[in-house]
Write a protein that holds these residues in place. Structure first.
Motif, mmCIF file in Angstrom:
data_model
loop_
_atom_site.group_PDB
_atom_site.id
_atom_site.type_symbol
_atom_site.label_atom_id
_atom_site.label_comp_id
_atom_site.label_asym_id
_atom_site.label_seq_id
_atom_site.Cartn_x
_atom_site.Cartn_y
_atom_site.Cartn_z
ATOM 1 N N ALA A 171 20.399 33.572 51.935
ATOM 2 C CA ALA A 171 21.386 33.606 51.007
ATOM 3 C C ALA A 171 22.658 34.237 51.314
ATOM 4 C CB ALA A 171 20.830 34.443 49.778
ATOM 5 N N GLY A 172 22.463 35.161 52.214
ATOM 6 C CA GLY A 172 23.641 35.644 52.783
ATOM 7 C C GLY A 172 23.474 36.573 54.002
ATOM 8 N N ALA A 173 24.597 36.910 54.619
ATOM 9 C CA ALA A 173 24.185 37.613 55.859
ATOM 10 C C ALA A 173 25.302 38.571 56.231
ATOM 11 C CB ALA A 173 24.038 36.755 57.039
ATOM 12 N N ILE A 174 24.938 39.586 57.012
ATOM 13 C CA ILE A 174 26.185 40.657 57.483
ATOM 14 C C ILE A 174 26.100 40.435 58.952
ATOM 15 C CG2 ILE A 174 27.023 42.912 57.587
ATOM 16 C CD1 ILE A 174 26.392 43.179 54.621
ATOM 17 N N ASP A 175 26.834 40.186 59.809
ATOM 18 C CA ASP A 175 26.759 39.834 61.153
ATOM 19 C C ASP A 175 27.372 40.852 61.974
ATOM 20 O OD1 ASP A 175 26.084 38.576 63.565
ATOM 21 O OD2 ASP A 175 27.835 37.885 63.750
ATOM 22 N N ASN A 176 26.891 41.807 62.905
ATOM 23 C CA ASN A 176 27.682 42.685 63.667
ATOM 24 C C ASN A 176 27.855 42.100 65.066
ATOM 25 O OD1 ASN A 176 28.202 44.753 61.689
ATOM 26 N ND2 ASN A 176 25.881 44.891 61.578
ATOM 27 N N VAL A 177 26.995 40.976 65.477
ATOM 28 C CA VAL A 177 26.896 40.626 66.727
ATOM 29 C C VAL A 177 27.812 39.284 67.368
ATOM 30 C CG1 VAL A 177 25.263 39.665 68.521
ATOM 31 C CG2 VAL A 177 24.469 41.406 66.758
ATOM 32 N N GLY A 178 27.996 38.432 66.381
ATOM 33 C CA GLY A 178 28.864 37.446 66.860
ATOM 34 C C GLY A 178 27.968 36.416 67.719
ATOM 35 N N GLY A 179 28.718 35.450 68.454
ATOM 36 C CA GLY A 179 28.071 34.710 69.385
ATOM 37 C C GLY A 179 27.208 33.616 68.687
ATOM 38 N N GLU A 180 26.193 33.381 69.570
ATOM 39 C CA GLU A 180 24.895 32.497 69.224
ATOM 40 C C GLU A 180 24.411 32.961 67.817
ATOM 41 O OE1 GLU A 180 21.879 31.935 71.914
ATOM 42 O OE2 GLU A 180 23.345 31.183 73.329
ATOM 43 N N LEU A 181 24.371 34.172 67.650
ATOM 44 C CA LEU A 181 23.519 34.722 66.497
ATOM 45 C C LEU A 181 24.294 34.366 65.207
ATOM 46 C CD1 LEU A 181 20.850 36.067 65.864
ATOM 47 C CD2 LEU A 181 21.805 38.332 66.185
ATOM 48 N N LEU A 182 25.508 34.420 65.044
ATOM 49 C CA LEU A 182 26.427 34.166 63.888
ATOM 50 C C LEU A 182 26.301 32.726 63.953
ATOM 51 C CD1 LEU A 182 28.468 34.634 62.044
ATOM 52 C CD2 LEU A 182 30.366 34.866 63.533
ATOM 53 N N ALA A 183 26.295 31.671 64.856
ATOM 54 C CA ALA A 183 26.321 30.432 64.683
ATOM 55 C C ALA A 183 24.935 30.022 64.042
ATOM 56 C CB ALA A 183 26.500 29.874 66.240
ATOM 57 N N GLY A 184 23.936 30.423 64.389
ATOM 58 C CA GLY A 184 22.482 30.306 64.007
ATOM 59 C C GLY A 184 22.401 30.752 62.542
ATOM 60 N N LEU A 185 23.070 31.755 62.111
ATOM 61 C CA LEU A 185 22.842 32.203 60.701
ATOM 62 C C LEU A 185 23.773 31.066 59.793
ATOM 63 C CD1 LEU A 185 23.654 36.145 60.935
ATOM 64 C CD2 LEU A 185 21.697 35.164 60.478
ATOM 65 N N LEU A 186 24.707 30.748 60.211
ATOM 66 C CA LEU A 186 25.752 29.850 59.523
ATOM 67 C C LEU A 186 24.873 28.540 59.412
ATOM 68 C CD1 LEU A 186 29.300 30.371 61.355
ATOM 69 C CD2 LEU A 186 28.766 30.744 58.870
ATOM 70 N N ALA A 187 24.271 28.036 60.205
ATOM 71 C CA ALA A 187 23.672 26.894 60.227
ATOM 72 C C ALA A 187 22.132 27.129 59.257
ATOM 73 C CB ALA A 187 23.104 26.480 61.744
ATOM 74 N N ALA A 188 21.875 28.206 58.926
ATOM 75 C CA ALA A 188 20.529 28.680 58.185
ATOM 76 C C ALA A 188 20.724 29.016 57.056
ATOM 77 C CB ALA A 188 19.610 29.185 59.012
ATOM 78 N N THR A 189 22.315 28.981 56.494
ATOM 79 C CA THR A 189 22.548 29.686 55.251
ATOM 80 C C THR A 189 22.572 28.591 54.116
ATOM 81 O OG1 THR A 189 23.885 31.296 56.205
ATOM 82 C CG2 THR A 189 24.530 30.883 53.975
ATOM 83 N N MET A 190 22.054 29.081 52.897
ATOM 84 C CA MET A 190 21.746 28.167 51.869
ATOM 85 C C MET A 190 23.174 27.655 51.254
ATOM 86 S SD MET A 190 19.269 30.644 49.550
ATOM 87 C CE MET A 190 17.597 31.087 50.080
ATOM 88 N N THR A 191 23.056 26.670 50.587
ATOM 89 C CA THR A 191 24.189 26.142 49.846
ATOM 90 C C THR A 191 24.851 27.239 49.138
ATOM 91 O OG1 THR A 191 23.097 23.928 49.921
ATOM 92 C CG2 THR A 191 25.040 24.199 48.004
ATOM 93 N N GLY A 192 26.252 27.406 49.459
ATOM 94 C CA GLY A 192 27.011 28.075 48.325
ATOM 95 C C GLY A 192 26.876 29.638 48.901
ATOM 96 N N GLY A 193 26.117 29.866 49.998
ATOM 97 C CA GLY A 193 25.883 31.206 50.788
ATOM 98 C C GLY A 193 26.836 31.615 51.407
ATOM 99 N N SER A 194 27.007 32.900 51.935
ATOM 100 C CA SER A 194 28.058 33.532 52.853
ATOM 101 C C SER A 194 27.654 34.370 53.665
ATOM 102 C CB SER A 194 29.050 34.332 51.609
ATOM 103 O OG SER A 194 29.479 33.723 50.738
ATOM 104 N N VAL A 195 28.352 34.458 54.874
ATOM 105 C CA VAL A 195 28.158 35.188 55.925
ATOM 106 C C VAL A 195 29.163 35.946 56.225
ATOM 107 C CG1 VAL A 195 27.466 34.886 58.590
ATOM 108 C CG2 VAL A 195 26.559 33.453 56.876
ATOM 109 N N ALA A 196 29.086 37.310 56.324
ATOM 110 C CA ALA A 196 30.220 38.175 56.643
ATOM 111 C C ALA A 196 30.209 38.410 58.078
ATOM 112 C CB ALA A 196 30.108 39.529 55.665
#
Ligand SMILES: NC(=O)c1ccc[n+]([C@@H]2O[C@H](COP(=O)([O-])OP(=O)(O)OC[C@H]3O[C@@H](n4cnc5c(N)ncnc54)[C@H](OP(=O)(O)O)[C@@H]3O)[C@@H](O)[C@H]2O)c1
Length: 341
Positions: free
Chosen positions: A221-246
């Motif tokens: 539904a959402g995510a807080i990312d402190n790592v960047g790189g592949e992990l951030l890209a992976g979170l974006l690809a697996a986020t629900m419709t309308g969800g947000s990644v910080a």
């Protein structure tokens, strides 16, 4: 001439590339000019950025030499601004400390009155530095995620770099607000710690099964990312419709290779979180909330180590190696009292 003890960072021009040398020095005690306030520093903290600045692993300082320490708490001892008086308790976080101005690793700090934040209700000089820039940034991320529609009950919320300072506080704050938090950490031995903060699940980055596809099964539904790189890209690809990644940090790398698919097919929001440029009114409001509806529940567990000022030079390595857990508070004034609130 009155002097103070400060941890100073100089550029070291002797080598082939960029390098710094840092250590304790005696420097003249500054006097506040109009619009400035002089504080006796009680506590500071160690943020990832402090470790980068003191080691030269990152180009953080914009001029040399400067006193390190991007945040501190303390007591006003002299004021050239009508809003602040001797004895007032305050903190400063960000605002260019240890970038373009002397920071908090000193017995005294002279700063613009506009940067000062009064101690939030129910907090002590110690607890605001147990939070520090890390805690403020976690609060800013939650504020932005919720402005963009995140609410408890929508699904799991991921926190990466979970065992670090920002990650630990983000888990604590999210769990207290009723979110179902998944901690993503490279440290399996810290699972119990992360669960104690409120994570319902602890996963390693490997267990996420990052496939590198433009879109993965929508899970977060959402995510807080402190790592960047592949992990951030992976979170974006697996986020629900309308969800947000910080996006807060780059502990694992600054590059981001992704596609526009999460944005255009699922309306996913990628939210940039930059704490140092936060407008003062929002800064004050978020610090107040950190004493109220965003109050941390596990600060003593997150910041079990308060080190003496003299120990500072030995404490940066853990953050640079990624082995840090929670927050490290630095007691600058040996008489300052460690009290959670
Ligand atoms: N945007 C802003 O305003 C702002 C403010 C504060 C901090 N930050 C940034 O946010 C990040 C976290 O800061 P922090 O103070 O929490 O630092 P920290 O205490 O050192 O925590 C960073 C955590 O990231 C994980 N990590 C470290 N190196 C990694 C690597 N090579 N690959 C993958 N994961 C790695 C580790 O957690 P696990 O072992 O649990 O995975 C580590 O404990 C830093 O990049 C910092 O610069 C940004």
């Amino acid at each position: 001439m009155q002097t103070l003890r400060a941890f100073r960072i100089h550029e070291d021009p002797s080598g082939p590339g960029f390098a710094v040398r840092a250590g304790f020095e005696s420097v003249p005690l500054p006097q506040p000019s109009v619009g400035q306030v002089l504080l006796r520093v009680a506590f500071s903290g160690i943020n990832y950025k402090d470790a980068l600045a003191a080691s030269g692993a990152g180009r953080i300082l914009r001029r040399f030499p400067l006193t390190g320490g991007i945040d501190f708490s303390g007591t006003v001892v002299a004021s050239a601004d009508p809003r602040w008086h001797e004895g007032d308790l305050a903190l400063v976080a960000g605002c260019g400390l240890s970038e373009s101005h002397d920071g908090g690793y000193a017995d005294y700090a002279c700063v613009a009155a506009d940067w000062l934040v009064p101690l939030p209700p129910g907090h002590s000089l110690w607890s605001v530095m147990a939070l520090g820039t890390a805690g403020f940034t976690a609060a800013l991320a939650i504020h932005k995620l919720e402005l963009n529609g995140l609410q408890p009950g929508q699904g799991p919320v991921a926190v990466t770099g979970a065992s670090g300072g920002v990650g630990s506080i983000a888990i604590d704050l999210l769990a207290a607000r009723g979110y179902t938090v998944t901690a993503i950490s490279r440290k399996p031995d810290q699972a119990q710690y992360l669960q104690a903060l409120g994570a319902v699940q602890v996963l390693s980055p490997d267990q996420l099964g990052l496939g590198g596809k433009p879109l993965e099964r929508a899970h977060w539904a959402g995510a807080i990312d402190n790592v960047g790189g592949e992990l951030l890209a992976g979170l974006l690809a697996a986020t629900m419709t309308g969800g947000s990644v910080a996006s807060i940090g780059q502990a694992g790398g600054a590059a981001l290779h992704t596609t526009v698919m999460p944005f255009i097919l699922r309306g996913v929001n990628l939210l940039g979180i930059g704490s140092s440029g936060t407008p003062h009114a929002l800064r004050l409001a978020l610090w107040r909330r950190l004493g109220d509806d965003l109050r941390p529940r596990h600060l003593s567990r997150i910041a079990p180590h308060t080190i003496a000022f003299e120990e500072l030079p030995t404490a940066f390595a853990g953050l640079l190696q990624g082995s840090n857990v929670g927050r490290i508070v630095v007691r600058i004034d040996p008489n300052a009292v460690v009290e959670s609130a």
